[in-house]
Design a protein around this motif. Structure first.
Motif, PDB file in Angstrom:
ATOM      1  N   SER A 153       0.820  -1.205   0.000  1.00 35.80           N
ATOM      2  CA  SER A 153       0.000   0.000   0.000  1.00 35.80           C
ATOM      3  C   SER A 153       0.858   1.260   0.000  1.00 35.80           C
ATOM      4  N   GLU A 154       0.457   2.229  -0.779  1.00 29.75           N
ATOM      5  CA  GLU A 154       1.126   3.533  -0.882  1.00 29.75           C
ATOM      6  C   GLU A 154       2.561   3.432  -1.389  1.00 29.75           C
ATOM      7  N   ARG A 178      -3.781   2.792  -2.880  1.00 27.00           N
ATOM      8  CA  ARG A 178      -3.100   4.081  -3.054  1.00 27.00           C
ATOM      9  C   ARG A 178      -1.671   3.936  -3.582  1.00 27.00           C
ATOM     10  N   THR A 230      -7.570   0.030  -4.316  1.00 25.24           N
ATOM     11  CA  THR A 230      -8.364   1.225  -4.035  1.00 25.24           C
ATOM     12  C   THR A 230      -7.508   2.485  -4.150  1.00 25.24           C
ATOM     13  N   GLU A 231      -7.977   3.428  -4.978  1.00 27.81           N
ATOM     14  CA  GLU A 231      -7.318   4.723  -5.174  1.00 27.81           C
ATOM     15  C   GLU A 231      -5.894   4.608  -5.719  1.00 27.81           C
ATOM     16  N   ALA A 232      -5.549   3.454  -6.260  1.00 23.56           N
ATOM     17  CA  ALA A 232      -4.217   3.288  -6.855  1.00 23.56           C
ATOM     18  C   ALA A 232      -4.153   4.021  -8.203  1.00 23.56           C
ATOM     19  N   GLN A 233      -2.945   4.335  -8.645  1.00 23.18           N
ATOM     20  CA  GLN A 233      -2.744   5.002  -9.932  1.00 23.18           C
ATOM     21  C   GLN A 233      -2.047   4.051 -10.898  1.00 23.18           C
ATOM     22  N   THR A 269      -9.825   3.909  -8.514  1.00 22.25           N
ATOM     23  CA  THR A 269      -8.534   3.633  -9.132  1.00 22.25           C
ATOM     24  C   THR A 269      -8.433   4.377 -10.467  1.00 22.25           C
TER      25      THR A 269
END
Length: 508
Positions: free
Chosen positions: A59-60, A80, A99-102, A121
């Motif tokens: 994550s992140e 993320r 989730t919310e990843a690029q 995403t």
């Protein structure tokens, strides 16, 4: 080999534990990193080819331009994370959390993302050709400009996602939940959209040629300027949909629910419309040549209680190329603001008692004359609407007398009895409401009467069959410089009235 993998893992964990987060360009090909914790790490350009990262926490993390081809990422936490430009071809991302990843411009050709969490995403410009996205969650995800050709999105949930200008050529979206999704200008040729929920979706300008939308829910969807040539819309729900200027050439609209849909400007050449539900659908402003249509359902709830049968292609073509009937009142004066306000109030009050006049008139102010035009989908409203629309004017009484005379002559004409009953019934509704409507009308002041409402008028009815009937023309209409007693209006009767009535486009 196993010892080498363990060493890679040990060194990586050791560096991470000591606080090192920058692993840019690291080579971890074929390593076993399952369940490892590498959150918030920098893995730009890292090589993770055939690496096992299943169940890991990334994550992140920044994996921009990383090579993750054929990597195992099932159940991995990539929330993320940044994977812009990364390569994940044939990677296993089953049940992964992105989730919310690029993943801007990332490549996921034939990637497996079954039941993955992809809410919010960013896949803009990504390549997901033939990717397996069954039952994924794409709520509010951004897939604008992405390539999803041949992708499998069966049962996916993508509420309010953005697929603008995406390539979904040949994609399978069967039973997907896509309400409120933006598919504007997307390429959806030959896509499988059976039983999909596209209620409220934006499909404006989308290319849906030969797509299968049978049984789909498109309630309130925007399909304006969409290309639906050859599309299968059999049994689809298009209630309140916008199909303005859409191309439906050779489309299958068998038993399609189009109640209150707008398709003005649409091209229906060669389309099949048998059993379509067309209540409150405009029958003008469309191209309907060479259509196949044996009957349509005009009942308000689409329950077949009001069926319109067609005995020939010519009948169905005429029905769907309907021209609205018009009531045209021409006034020998220019409409000023005060008179316009009075007229608008008057027509509002009239509409409360005669709902067919709810649509505001078109008002054309010329050099010396004002033309008021009221449009009606059904010709049966022409006589009663003219009877009420003339009320604010000084010519009302004589015009109404003429309409009553025409109404009486209808009963003696050689017309189908149910048509006579329908016309007389509509006219009687207007006559019976006359006194009540009069009491509600605003009283124009003296100046208004002089300039507008007492001016000479001419009232003309134009049927859907383009036959006209002048019901009144004041003797001074079109004359300048005083009274003219020589040109008295002669009310048309006999064959002229019959020709006018037979030109009506009757709906059974």
């Amino acid at each position: 080999m196993e010892a080498e993998e363990l060493l890679k893992r040990f060194e990586l964990v050791k560096r991470y534990t000591e606080g090192d987060r920058d692993f840019t360009g690291i080579n971890l090909n074929e390593a076993n990193l399952s369940r490892i914790n590498l959150s918030q790490t920098i893995l730009k350009g890292a090589s993770l080819f055939v690496t096992n990262i299943s169940g890991a926490n990334l994550s992140e993390s920044d994996l921009s331009e990383a090579n993750l081809n054929v990597a195992r990422l099932s159940s991995t936490n990539l929330a993320r994370a940044i994977l812009n430009g990364a390569s994940l071809n044939v990677a296993n991302l089953v049940r992964a959390d992105l989730t919310e990843a690029q993943l801007i411009g990332a490549s996921l050709i034939r990637g497996e993302l079954i039941r993955s969490e992809l809410s919010k995403t960013n896949f803009s410009g990504a390549n997901l050709t033939e990717a397996d996205l069954r039952e994924v969650k794409l709520t509010e995800a951004n897939l604008s400009g992405a390539n999803l050709s041949g992708a499998n999105l069966r049962g996916a949930s993508a509420k309010e996602a953005n697929f603008a200008e995406a390539n979904l050529h040949g994609a399978d979206l069967t039973k997907a939940e896509l309400n409120g999704v933006n598919f504007s200008n997307a390429d959806m040729r030959q896509a499988n959209l059976q039983q999909v929920n596209l209620s409220g979706a934006d499909l404006s300008g989308a290319n849906l040629k030969w797509a299968d939308l049978s049984g789909a829910n498109l309630t309130g969807a925007d399909l304006s300027d969409a290309k639906l040539s050859g599309a299968n819309l059999n049994g689809a729900e298009l209630r309140n949909a916008n199909l303005a200027n859409a191309s439906l050439v050779h489309a299958d609209l068998t038993e399609t629910i189009l109640i209150n849909a707008d398709w003005v400007g649409a091209d229906l050449t060669g389309a099949t419309l048998t059993g379509a539900k067309l209540y409150l659908v405009p029958r003008f402003g469309i191209t309907a040549d060479e259509i196949t249509c044996e009957w349509v359902d005009l009942s308000p709830s689409g329950d077949r209680t009001q069926i319109q049968q067609f005995n020939s292609p010519a009948e169905s073509r005429k029905f769907l190329n309907h021209t609205p009937g018009l009531v045209r009142i021409m006034v020998d004066a220019l409409l000023d603001q005060s008179a316009n306000r009075t007229l608008a109030t008057a027509y509002y009050e009239i509409a409360q008692h005669y709902p067919a006049m709810s649509c505001p008139p078109n008002i054309d102010i010329g050099y010396r004359r004002t033309t008021i035009t009221l449009r009606f989908d059904s010709d049966e409203h022409l006589l009663p609407a003219a009877f009420l629309a003339i009320l604010p004017f000084n010519d009302a009484l004589q015009t109404q007398k003429n309409i009553v005379v025409i109404g009486k002559t209808i009963q003696g004409q050689d017309l189908e009895q149910k048509r006579i009953v329908k016309l007389c019934k509509a006219l009687n509704v207007a006559i019976n409401n006359l006194n009540e409507v009069k009491q509600l009308l605003p009283a124009p002041n003296t100046e208004q009467k002089t300039k507008f409402f007492q001016s000479p008028t001419q009232t003309i009815l134009i049927s859907s069959g383009q036959q006209s009937l002048t019901v009144h023309s004041q003797s001074n209409f079109g004359k300048r410089g005083g009274n003219n007693q020589d040109s008295k209006f002669s009310l048309p009767i006999g064959q002229k009235v019959v020709d006018f009535l037979t030109s009506f486009d009757y709906v059974d």
